[in-house]
Write a protein that holds these residues in place. Structure first.
Motif, PDB file in Angstrom:
ATOM      1  N   GLY A  85      28.750  50.789  42.483  1.00 40.17           N
ATOM      2  CA  GLY A  85      30.191  50.974  42.654  1.00 40.17           C
ATOM      3  C   GLY A  85      31.022  49.745  42.356  1.00 40.17           C
ATOM      4  O   GLY A  85      32.234  49.839  42.194  1.00 40.17           O
ATOM      5  N   ILE A  86      30.388  48.588  42.304  1.00 43.25           N
ATOM      6  CA  ILE A  86      31.116  47.353  41.993  1.00 43.25           C
ATOM      7  C   ILE A  86      31.069  47.168  40.482  1.00 43.25           C
ATOM      8  O   ILE A  86      30.055  46.763  39.927  1.00 43.25           O
ATOM      9  N   GLU A  87      32.185  47.522  39.832  1.00 43.78           N
ATOM     10  CA  GLU A  87      32.271  47.431  38.378  1.00 43.78           C
ATOM     11  C   GLU A  87      33.714  47.156  37.968  1.00 43.78           C
ATOM     12  O   GLU A  87      34.649  47.436  38.728  1.00 43.78           O
ATOM     13  N   SER A  88      33.882  46.600  36.795  1.00 44.57           N
ATOM     14  CA  SER A  88      35.215  46.253  36.288  1.00 44.57           C
ATOM     15  C   SER A  88      36.125  47.471  36.310  1.00 44.57           C
ATOM     16  O   SER A  88      35.709  48.573  35.992  1.00 44.57           O
ATOM     17  N   GLY A  89      37.379  47.215  36.713  1.00 44.05           N
ATOM     18  CA  GLY A  89      38.381  48.277  36.745  1.00 44.05           C
ATOM     19  C   GLY A  89      38.514  48.975  38.081  1.00 44.05           C
ATOM     20  O   GLY A  89      39.482  49.684  38.315  1.00 44.05           O
ATOM     21  N   ARG A  90      37.565  48.774  38.979  1.00 47.48           N
ATOM     22  CA  ARG A  90      37.630  49.397  40.301  1.00 47.48           C
ATOM     23  C   ARG A  90      38.644  48.675  41.180  1.00 47.48           C
ATOM     24  O   ARG A  90      38.822  47.474  41.080  1.00 47.48           O
ATOM     25  N   THR A  91      39.275  49.427  42.056  1.00 45.54           N
ATOM     26  CA  THR A  91      40.185  48.849  43.035  1.00 45.54           C
ATOM     27  C   THR A  91      39.441  48.754  44.358  1.00 45.54           C
ATOM     28  O   THR A  91      38.832  49.724  44.802  1.00 45.54           O
ATOM     29  N   LEU A  92      39.478  47.557  44.949  1.00 42.03           N
ATOM     30  CA  LEU A  92      38.775  47.307  46.208  1.00 42.03           C
ATOM     31  C   LEU A  92      39.718  46.770  47.273  1.00 42.03           C
ATOM     32  O   LEU A  92      40.702  46.092  46.962  1.00 42.03           O
ATOM     33  N   ARG A  93      39.371  47.038  48.514  1.00 46.88           N
ATOM     34  CA  ARG A  93      39.980  46.379  49.665  1.00 46.88           C
ATOM     35  C   ARG A  93      38.856  45.515  50.232  1.00 46.88           C
ATOM     36  O   ARG A  93      37.804  46.042  50.605  1.00 46.88           O
ATOM     37  N   VAL A  94      39.051  44.205  50.237  1.00 47.74           N
ATOM     38  CA  VAL A  94      38.001  43.295  50.710  1.00 47.74           C
ATOM     39  C   VAL A  94      38.484  42.517  51.926  1.00 47.74           C
ATOM     40  O   VAL A  94      39.675  42.266  52.102  1.00 47.74           O
ATOM     41  N   HIS A  95      37.517  42.145  52.755  1.00 46.72           N
ATOM     42  CA  HIS A  95      37.818  41.389  53.966  1.00 46.72           C
ATOM     43  C   HIS A  95      36.745  40.323  54.137  1.00 46.72           C
ATOM     44  O   HIS A  95      35.562  40.591  53.956  1.00 46.72           O
ATOM     45  N   GLY A  96      37.170  39.119  54.463  1.00 47.93           N
ATOM     46  CA  GLY A  96      36.233  38.030  54.712  1.00 47.93           C
ATOM     47  C   GLY A  96      36.959  36.719  54.881  1.00 47.93           C
ATOM     48  O   GLY A  96      38.185  36.648  54.844  1.00 47.93           O
ATOM     49  N   ARG A  97      36.174  35.669  55.061  1.00 50.08           N
ATOM     50  CA  ARG A  97      36.752  34.329  55.219  1.00 50.08           C
ATOM     51  C   ARG A  97      36.869  33.675  53.847  1.00 50.08           C
ATOM     52  O   ARG A  97      35.904  33.636  53.092  1.00 50.08           O
ATOM     53  N   LEU A  98      38.054  33.172  53.554  1.00 52.26           N
ATOM     54  CA  LEU A  98      38.320  32.575  52.251  1.00 52.26           C
ATOM     55  C   LEU A  98      37.731  31.176  52.165  1.00 52.26           C
ATOM     56  O   LEU A  98      37.937  30.350  53.059  1.00 52.26           O
ATOM     57  N   GLY A  99      36.979  30.952  51.118  1.00 51.50           N
ATOM     58  CA  GLY A  99      36.410  29.638  50.845  1.00 51.50           C
ATOM     59  C   GLY A  99      36.787  29.206  49.441  1.00 51.50           C
ATOM     60  O   GLY A  99      37.737  29.724  48.855  1.00 51.50           O
ATOM     61  N   LYS A 100      36.032  28.272  48.911  1.00 50.32           N
ATOM     62  CA  LYS A 100      36.286  27.786  47.552  1.00 50.32           C
ATOM     63  C   LYS A 100      34.972  27.679  46.791  1.00 50.32           C
ATOM     64  O   LYS A 100      33.932  27.419  47.365  1.00 50.32           O
ATOM     65  N   LEU A 101      35.074  27.874  45.468  1.00 51.34           N
ATOM     66  CA  LEU A 101      33.942  27.626  44.582  1.00 51.34           C
ATOM     67  C   LEU A 101      33.889  26.140  44.274  1.00 51.34           C
ATOM     68  O   LEU A 101      34.804  25.381  44.622  1.00 51.34           O
ATOM     69  N   ASP A 102      32.843  25.715  43.579  1.00 50.89           N
ATOM     70  CA  ASP A 102      32.720  24.305  43.202  1.00 50.89           C
ATOM     71  C   ASP A 102      33.894  23.828  42.360  1.00 50.89           C
ATOM     72  O   ASP A 102      34.284  22.670  42.429  1.00 50.89           O
ATOM     73  N   ASN A 103      34.469  24.730  41.561  1.00 49.02           N
ATOM     74  CA  ASN A 103      35.591  24.341  40.700  1.00 49.02           C
ATOM     75  C   ASN A 103      36.940  24.423  41.412  1.00 49.02           C
ATOM     76  O   ASN A 103      37.976  24.214  40.798  1.00 49.02           O
ATOM     77  N   GLY A 104      36.940  24.738  42.702  1.00 41.88           N
ATOM     78  CA  GLY A 104      38.175  24.777  43.481  1.00 41.88           C
ATOM     79  C   GLY A 104      38.837  26.142  43.555  1.00 41.88           C
ATOM     80  O   GLY A 104      39.838  26.313  44.243  1.00 41.88           O
ATOM     81  N   ALA A 105      38.306  27.136  42.844  1.00 44.18           N
ATOM     82  CA  ALA A 105      38.883  28.481  42.854  1.00 44.18           C
ATOM     83  C   ALA A 105      38.629  29.153  44.207  1.00 44.18           C
ATOM     84  O   ALA A 105      37.622  28.903  44.862  1.00 44.18           O
ATOM     85  N   LYS A 106      39.542  30.033  44.596  1.00 41.87           N
ATOM     86  CA  LYS A 106      39.393  30.780  45.848  1.00 41.87           C
ATOM     87  C   LYS A 106      38.215  31.733  45.744  1.00 41.87           C
ATOM     88  O   LYS A 106      37.982  32.333  44.697  1.00 41.87           O
ATOM     89  N   ALA A 107      37.493  31.889  46.857  1.00 43.60           N
ATOM     90  CA  ALA A 107      36.325  32.773  46.856  1.00 43.60           C
ATOM     91  C   ALA A 107      36.082  33.336  48.252  1.00 43.60           C
ATOM     92  O   ALA A 107      36.411  32.704  49.252  1.00 43.60           O
ATOM     93  N   ILE A 108      35.506  34.519  48.272  1.00 46.48           N
ATOM     94  CA  ILE A 108      35.017  35.109  49.518  1.00 46.48           C
ATOM     95  C   ILE A 108      33.542  35.412  49.274  1.00 46.48           C
ATOM     96  O   ILE A 108      33.189  36.114  48.329  1.00 46.48           O
ATOM     97  N   TYR A 109      32.689  34.854  50.132  1.00 46.31           N
ATOM     98  CA  TYR A 109      31.250  35.080  50.016  1.00 46.31           C
ATOM     99  C   TYR A 109      30.848  36.259  50.885  1.00 46.31           C
ATOM    100  O   TYR A 109      31.252  36.355  52.044  1.00 46.31           O
ATOM    101  N   ASN A 110      30.036  37.160  50.311  1.00 45.47           N
ATOM    102  CA  ASN A 110      29.542  38.350  50.992  1.00 45.47           C
ATOM    103  C   ASN A 110      30.655  39.120  51.714  1.00 45.47           C
ATOM    104  O   ASN A 110      30.561  39.381  52.919  1.00 45.47           O
TER     105      ASN A 110
END
Length: 122
Positions: free
Chosen positions: A90-115
């Protein structure tokens, strides 16, 4: 008077760039769901964001780094990273998701949510 406003809106819709129009629609949709805007989210916060997956890929040799997706809500992008996963149905390009989690950062500084916890909207 009302016809003039309609004509102005129609002209704007016909002349604006499709990506700009899509971003406006995503912002409006996210606002109606009560989700936060990605651009307003700060590192360390628990966030709920609604957006469309722009890309989904498996990173690393044999997908050891997991599945990574880019969620766009019309204001900003957030990387979603599911560690240790090779594929998520179900996780594929074009899908609309509602996600919840704690916001972190990737190594390059971009926003990310893990798991992140997620719901497929459409």
């Amino acid at each position: 008077m009302a016809a003039e406003g309609y004509l102005r809106r129609l002209t704007r819709r016909l002349t604006e760039h499709p990506e700009q129009r899509d971003a406006e629609e995503l912002r409006d949709e996210a606002a109606t769901t009560g989700a936060q805007r990605a651009i307003d989210c700060q590192r360390g916060q628990e966030v709920t964001v609604v957006g469309t997956l722009r890309s989904v890929e498996c990173k690393g040799k044999g997908c050891a780094d997991g599945v990574r997706a880019e969620l766009f809500d019309g204001t900003d992008t957030i990387a979603l990273v599911w560690l240790g996963q090779r594929r998520i149905p179900g996780i594929e390009s074009g899908r609309t998701l509602r996600v919840h989690g704690r916001l972190g950062k990737l190594d390059n500084g971009a926003k990310a949510i893990y798991n992140p916890h997620y719901e497929i909207q459409r």
